[in-house]
Write a protein that holds these residues in place. Structure first.
Motif, PDB file in Angstrom:
ATOM      1  N   ILE A   1       0.865  -1.181   0.000  1.00  0.00           N
ATOM      2  CA  ILE A   1       0.000   0.000   0.000  1.00  0.00           C
ATOM      3  C   ILE A   1       0.902   1.231   0.000  1.00  0.00           C
ATOM      4  CG2 ILE A   1      -1.822   1.259   1.178  1.00  0.00           C
ATOM      5  CD1 ILE A   1      -2.687  -1.312   2.493  1.00  0.00           C
TER       6      ILE A   1
ATOM      7  N   LYS B   1      -2.418   4.560   7.105  1.00  0.00           N
ATOM      8  CA  LYS B   1      -2.122   3.180   6.674  1.00  0.00           C
ATOM      9  C   LYS B   1      -1.917   2.266   7.878  1.00  0.00           C
ATOM     10  CE  LYS B   1       1.471   4.359   4.140  1.00  0.00           C
ATOM     11  NZ  LYS B   1       1.385   5.839   4.249  1.00  0.00           N
ATOM     12  N   THR B   2      -1.189   2.746   8.869  1.00  0.00           N
ATOM     13  CA  THR B   2      -0.934   1.920  10.057  1.00  0.00           C
ATOM     14  C   THR B   2      -2.225   1.642  10.821  1.00  0.00           C
ATOM     15  OG1 THR B   2       1.269   2.930  10.226  1.00  0.00           O
ATOM     16  CG2 THR B   2       0.448   1.715  12.144  1.00  0.00           C
TER      17      THR B   2
ATOM     18  N   ASP C   1       5.934  -1.816   8.059  1.00  0.00           N
ATOM     19  CA  ASP C   1       5.715  -0.385   7.894  1.00  0.00           C
ATOM     20  C   ASP C   1       7.006   0.285   7.423  1.00  0.00           C
ATOM     21  OD1 ASP C   1       4.391   1.982   7.893  1.00  0.00           O
ATOM     22  OD2 ASP C   1       4.031   2.071  10.054  1.00  0.00           O
TER      23      ASP C   1
ATOM     24  N   LEU D   1       3.831  -1.343   3.795  1.00  0.00           N
ATOM     25  CA  LEU D   1       3.386   0.048   3.759  1.00  0.00           C
ATOM     26  C   LEU D   1       4.550   0.950   3.350  1.00  0.00           C
ATOM     27  CD1 LEU D   1       1.372   0.111   7.118  1.00  0.00           C
ATOM     28  CD2 LEU D   1       0.580  -0.562   4.838  1.00  0.00           C
TER      29      LEU D   1
END
Length: 421
Positions: A220, A228-229, A289, A340
């Motif tokens: 993403i 996003k997280t 992430d 991410l």
């Protein structure tokens, strides 16, 4: 007369002996019934049979001096007691399983092999188990246990935890998968492209025979501050999957992926292995992430540290990923990867080629205002707040979803305190 007195004396003596030895002499009269065991005077159970070791207070099953015959007898007695407990009328199981369910489950757990998950059909529904690594031989474990080096004994302790089968869980019907996507979409509609791709991939896994939640690796990409997280935490909660979180922005080596070299004193298993063992689940949500910022400063490292992900993302190689610390291969095919990033170009092409790429554009002021309106309604905040937030978004005072959520959180906390007082 003398004979009668002699017989009476013998009878009295025998009766006294029987009483002293607490032996039971039944009366075989026509109308007599044997006394009940409840009064404590009935015949001793298993009269003439060998003494049960389970009832012997002096027998210690952990004593290394026990003979093989004693241990075999003790194991047989324990098996009888477990079987009796399973089939008794007072049977209770925390997961609602029947005795037959437990038997089927035990057989499945005992026969599952690495690379060959086993599904057992129980009254509560199908359950699938997998083995994380090859079955370990007792000879090799016994040999390693003789080491007196603390680091090696710690390594063995972690290695033995891999010998226990893991569960494969999560939504296992198309309807359940759709419910997960719908619930997350209600809170994060901007990520609809990702949720739709995840839904389609999970449906395909079900078509191919999975009865657990699994989707293809996904990247993403979006500007910072879009949430996003937060999204992946929502997904973990909605799917009831444990979450293993890796932060590329703070990662200086790839130990969290592959484990540390066991020759170093401070080495440890990978964060992925630790998460699998902690939760007992073989298909957790693994979130990497800031994957575009990961670095590796260790000796002999790859030029681009993100390429360390390659064995995990390809199904053919993920079935046997070598764990450096434990020195064993792990079956990691069922991990649900979500990477991410803010900058797609900083991710190696080899990694991009193995993932579904979802790019989320920046939110406009109109998007933020619509999100604010939906969140005010969902959080049951004051309706007047919608106008204030819409004006702040239009003026550019709120430029990101992260900033919007902070304002909403503050408003919610204020409302909660007011209601409390």
């Amino acid at each position: 007369m003398h004979a009668t007195a002699s017989l009476a004396l013998k009878a009295a003596t025998m009766s006294k002996n029987f009483k002293n030895y607490k032996m039971y002499v039944p009366d075989y009269g026509d109308d007599a019934e044997p006394p009940s065991d409840d009064d404590g005077k009935g015949p001793p159970k298993n009269q003439g049979s060998a003494k049960r070791l389970s009832d012997d207070p002096n027998f210690d099953p952990l004593d290394l001096g026990n003979t093989p015959e004693q241990m075999a007898q003790y194991d047989a007695e324990q098996a009888e007691e477990e079987a009796a407990a399973r089939h008794s009328q007072e049977w209770h199981h925390p997961d609602g399983l029947t005795p037959d369910d437990v038997d089927r489950q035990d057989r499945a757990l005992g026969s599952v092999q690495m690379g060959k998950p086993r599904t057992v059909h129980l009254t509560t529904g199908p359950k699938t188990y997998m083995r994380l690594t090859d079955i370990m031989s007792m000879d090799s474990l016994r040999e390693e246990s003789r080491s007196e080096i603390p680091e090696q004994r710690e390594q063995l302790r972690w290695k033995m935890k891999a010998d226990k089968p893991l569960k494969l869980i999560g939504p296992h019907t198309e309807h359940a998968v759709d419910e997960v996507a719908s619930n997350v979409f209600a809170q994060a509609p901007i990520f609809a492209p990702f949720l739709n791709a995840m839904r389609q991939s999970a449906h395909l896994s079900l078509v191919h025979g999975a009865n657990f939640f699994h989707f293809d690796p996904t990247i993403i990409v979006s500007p910072p501050g879009l949430g996003k997280t937060t999204l992946v935490h929502m997904l973990a909660q909605a799917s009831a999957l444990p979450l293993i979180y890796l932060d590329g922005s703070t990662m200086m080596t790839t130990v969290d992926l592959t484990g540390g070299d066991a020759i170093y004193r401070a080495s440890r298993p990978s964060a992925i292995y630790l998460g699998l063992i902690k939760h007992g689940v073989g298909n957790p949500l693994v979130v990497f992430d800031e994957v575009d910022k990961v670095t590796d400063h260790s000796t002999g490292a790859r030029p681009n540290a993100a390429e360390s992900l390659l064995p995990f993302l390809e199904r053919t190689t993920a079935g046997r990923v070598h764990e450096q610390y434990l020195q064993i291969d792990l079956d990691l095919r069922f991990l649900n990867w979500v990477l991410l990033a803010n900058d797609l170009e900083k991710i190696p092409r080899t990694v991009r080629d193995r993932c579904k790429i979802i790019q989320i554009p920046p939110m406009t002021s109109r998007d933020l205002a619509a999100m604010a309106k939906a969140e005010v309604k969902r959080r049951h905040l004051e309706p007047e707040l919608v106008h204030m937030l819409t004006r702040a978004c239009t003026r550019g005072e709120i430029k990101s979803l992260r900033r919007l959520n902070r304002v909403l959180d503050a408003a919610e906390a204020t409302l909660r305190r007011a209601r409390h007082h």
